[in-house]
Design a protein around this motif. Structure first.
Motif, short mmCIF file in Angstrom:
data_model
loop_
_atom_site.label_atom_id
_atom_site.label_comp_id
_atom_site.label_asym_id
_atom_site.label_seq_id
_atom_site.Cartn_x
_atom_site.Cartn_y
_atom_site.Cartn_z
N ARG A 366 0.83 -1.21 0.00
CA ARG A 366 0.00 0.00 0.00
C ARG A 366 0.87 1.26 0.00
O ARG A 366 0.59 2.22 -0.73
CB ARG A 366 -0.91 -0.02 1.23
CG ARG A 366 -1.67 1.26 1.51
CD ARG A 366 -2.61 1.64 0.39
NE ARG A 366 -3.39 2.81 0.75
CZ ARG A 366 -4.00 3.59 -0.12
NH1 ARG A 366 -3.94 3.30 -1.42
NH2 ARG A 366 -4.70 4.64 0.27
N VAL A 367 1.93 1.25 0.80
CA VAL A 367 2.83 2.40 0.86
C VAL A 367 3.54 2.58 -0.48
O VAL A 367 3.66 3.70 -0.99
CB VAL A 367 3.85 2.24 2.00
CG1 VAL A 367 4.88 3.36 1.96
CG2 VAL A 367 3.13 2.23 3.35
N LEU A 368 3.99 1.49 -1.08
CA LEU A 368 4.68 1.58 -2.36
C LEU A 368 3.74 2.12 -3.45
O LEU A 368 4.16 2.88 -4.32
CB LEU A 368 5.20 0.20 -2.76
CG LEU A 368 6.29 -0.40 -1.85
CD1 LEU A 368 6.68 -1.79 -2.35
CD2 LEU A 368 7.51 0.51 -1.81
N GLU A 369 2.49 1.73 -3.37
CA GLU A 369 1.51 2.22 -4.33
C GLU A 369 1.32 3.73 -4.19
O GLU A 369 1.25 4.46 -5.19
CB GLU A 369 0.17 1.50 -4.11
CG GLU A 369 -0.94 1.94 -5.06
CD GLU A 369 -2.26 1.24 -4.76
OE1 GLU A 369 -3.30 1.76 -5.19
OE2 GLU A 369 -2.24 0.19 -4.09
N THR A 430 2.97 10.57 6.91
CA THR A 430 3.43 9.19 7.11
C THR A 430 4.91 9.02 6.83
O THR A 430 5.44 7.92 6.95
CB THR A 430 2.65 8.22 6.20
OG1 THR A 430 3.04 8.45 4.82
CG2 THR A 430 1.15 8.42 6.33
N ALA A 431 5.59 10.10 6.42
CA ALA A 431 7.01 9.99 6.08
C ALA A 431 7.80 9.46 7.27
O ALA A 431 7.62 9.90 8.40
CB ALA A 431 7.56 11.36 5.66
N GLY A 432 8.64 8.50 7.02
CA GLY A 432 9.42 7.90 8.08
C GLY A 432 8.74 6.71 8.73
O GLY A 432 9.35 6.01 9.54
N ARG A 433 7.45 6.47 8.42
CA ARG A 433 6.73 5.32 8.96
C ARG A 433 6.35 4.39 7.80
O ARG A 433 6.01 4.84 6.71
CB ARG A 433 5.43 5.73 9.66
CG ARG A 433 5.60 6.79 10.72
CD ARG A 433 4.36 6.81 11.64
NE ARG A 433 3.10 6.70 10.93
CZ ARG A 433 2.35 7.73 10.57
NH1 ARG A 433 2.75 8.97 10.82
NH2 ARG A 433 1.19 7.54 9.95
N CYS A 434 6.41 3.12 8.05
CA CYS A 434 6.08 2.15 7.01
C CYS A 434 4.61 1.76 7.12
O CYS A 434 4.26 0.59 7.34
CB CYS A 434 6.99 0.92 7.11
SG CYS A 434 6.86 -0.18 5.68
N ASP A 435 3.72 2.73 7.00
CA ASP A 435 2.29 2.45 6.98
C ASP A 435 1.60 3.61 6.29
O ASP A 435 2.15 4.69 6.15
CB ASP A 435 1.73 2.24 8.38
CG ASP A 435 1.81 3.49 9.24
OD1 ASP A 435 1.08 4.46 8.91
OD2 ASP A 435 2.57 3.51 10.23
N ALA A 436 0.38 3.37 5.85
CA ALA A 436 -0.40 4.39 5.13
C ALA A 436 -1.60 4.81 5.95
O ALA A 436 -2.59 5.31 5.39
CB ALA A 436 -0.85 3.82 3.78
#
Length: 442
Positions: A366-369, A430-436
């Motif tokens: 989801r984050v990559l998208e 969300t920058a710096g966190r691995c979630d959306a």
């Protein structure tokens, strides 16, 4: 009749040219200098994109070139030293009236001067080639005195070896041995020979302390002069004086170690343009790039106007992401920057957006998208069109995925300015966190 003869006598008697002048003008020495200049030109000419436009990189490459040039100078001196043996005129020179040291210097000095002049000429041409593209600071000339003395010293020491070793192979073998010695042994930072090498590898940001070139000149010149005096002087004990000076200088170099070098003060400073959000800061050494960087990122900063949760600035300093993002690196010269210009502004802008996202080590789909979506809006990758075309003609699943991606892109573009700013603000939170979490779905 006698008066006429006497009047013509002074003009009829021509002074014989000085031996040093004859050697310097018509002997082997000019060819040795030309060989040094040509070799340096080939070495630097093949990597011009990596140093033109950066005074530091130019100085570092000129210094590192001694790895080849010092053995070449030594081989040239060695070949000159064996000349009389090849001509079978050793006995004739031994019977000359002049002292052995004078005869030796008459043959050796022109070669030493020419190889040093060849190196200085090449260095001057390299600095002139760098000047039109130079971005900051100024020419770095601190290492040139020590490097020039090292070239002349290698030639003098090689001449001594050429006189002593009775073989035509002495010169090429000396060149190979010199290259191995300079290229292998001194490259171990923990070894004492590291700082004693005249061809020590340095970075483009490194500067020598003010006395390092002088100490290096005493080290190399002292050793060469000691060898010359030990071979040709009538009182060979005089060789102890330059040898003692060389040992003292070498000891000082070894004991100081890494303290011989310090970073360019400009490399620790940033030059910023605060008229944009985020602000744009570049290393002070490359302050001349700031207008180009600002232009390359202008499409991004215009679209980010009014967006919240952004870092305060882009810069190239080490550290976290709380208040700044890493600007894409412009070094080493020859990659992002070639001869004072950004090589690919679109690629540079895409990398700058990736730094803003702060998801470098995240593999959440989801984050990559979302990252891909934001990159497409702010600064698409130069390779994006290629991959889009591959997916449009790929498998059924790939075609379906491509349609969903293009639909999301269209919805983000179709938003009103206020809606898009709110969505981007939630995304950058969300920058710096691995979630959306908190980012509205499109």
């Amino acid at each position: 009749m006698t008066a006429v003869t006497e009047g013509r006598a002074p003009s009829a008697r021509r002074r014989a040219p000085h031996p040093v002048r004859a050697e310097a003008v018509r002997g082997f020495a000019p060819f040795a200098g030309a060989a040094v200049l040509l070799t340096l030109g080939v070495m630097l000419g093949g990597s011009g994109t990596k140093w033109q436009g950066d005074w530091g990189a130019t100085a570092a490459d000129l210094h590192t070139a001694l790895l080849i040039l010092v053995p070449l100078a030594a081989a040239a001196g060695c070949w000159q030293g064996g000349r009389e043996r090849r001509r079978r005129t050793e006995e004739l020179w031994a019977a000359a009236v002049r002292p052995p040291l004078t005869g030796f210097l008459a043959s050796a000095l022109p070669t030493a001067v020419w190889v040093a002049a060849g190196y200085l000429t090449g260095a001057a041409l390299a600095l002139l080639a760098c000047w039109p593209y130079a971005l900051g600071g100024g020419p770095r000339l601190g290492l040139l005195p020590g490097d020039t003395v090292a070239m002349a010293s290698a030639s003098l020491a090689g001449q001594v070896l050429g006189r002593v070793v009775p073989t035509r192979l002495a010169a090429p073998l000396l060149a190979v041995a010199g290259y191995v010695g300079l290229g292998v042994l001194p490259r171990r930072p923990s070894g004492a020979s590291h700082e004693l090498s005249p061809a020590r590898v340095i970075g483009d940001h490194q500067l020598p302390v003010w006395w390092q070139p002088g100490a290096m000149a005493v080290w190399t010149g002292g050793l060469a002069l000691a060898a010359v005096l030990a071979y040709a002087a009538r009182r060979r004990a005089t060789a102890l004086l330059p040898l003692a000076a060389a040992v003292a200088a070498g000891t000082l170099l070894v004991q100081t170690g890494e303290g011989l070098w310090h970073s360019d003060p400009l490399s620790r400073r940033q030059v910023c343009d605060t008229s944009t959000t985020p602000a744009i800061c570049v290393n002070a050494r490359y302050a001349g790039l700031l207008p180009q960087v600002k232009e390359a990122l202008s499409g991004i900063t215009d679209k980010l106007a009014g967006v919240e949760n952004l870092p305060e600035r882009w810069d190239d300093l080490p550290g976290g992401r709380d208040d700044r993002a890493h600007l894409p690196m412009v070094t080493p010269i020859g990659w992002s920057v070639v001869r004072g210009r950004l090589a690919d502004p679109r690629q540079y802008a895409w990398e700058a957006v990736a730094a803003l996202e702060g998801h470098e080590e995240c593999d959440d789909p989801r984050v990559l998208e979302l990252d891909e979506l934001v990159e497409h809006y702010l600064a698409p990758s130069p390779a994006e069109a290629h991959f889009d075309d591959l997916y449009r003609h790929g498998t059924k699943a790939q075609r379906a995925e491509q349609r969903r991606t293009e639909a999301a892109r269209a919805r983000l573009t179709a938003m009103s300015g206020k809606e898009r700013r709110a969505w981007l603000s939630a995304y950058f939170a969300t920058a710096g966190r691995c979630d959306a979490e908190g980012v509205p779905a499109l």
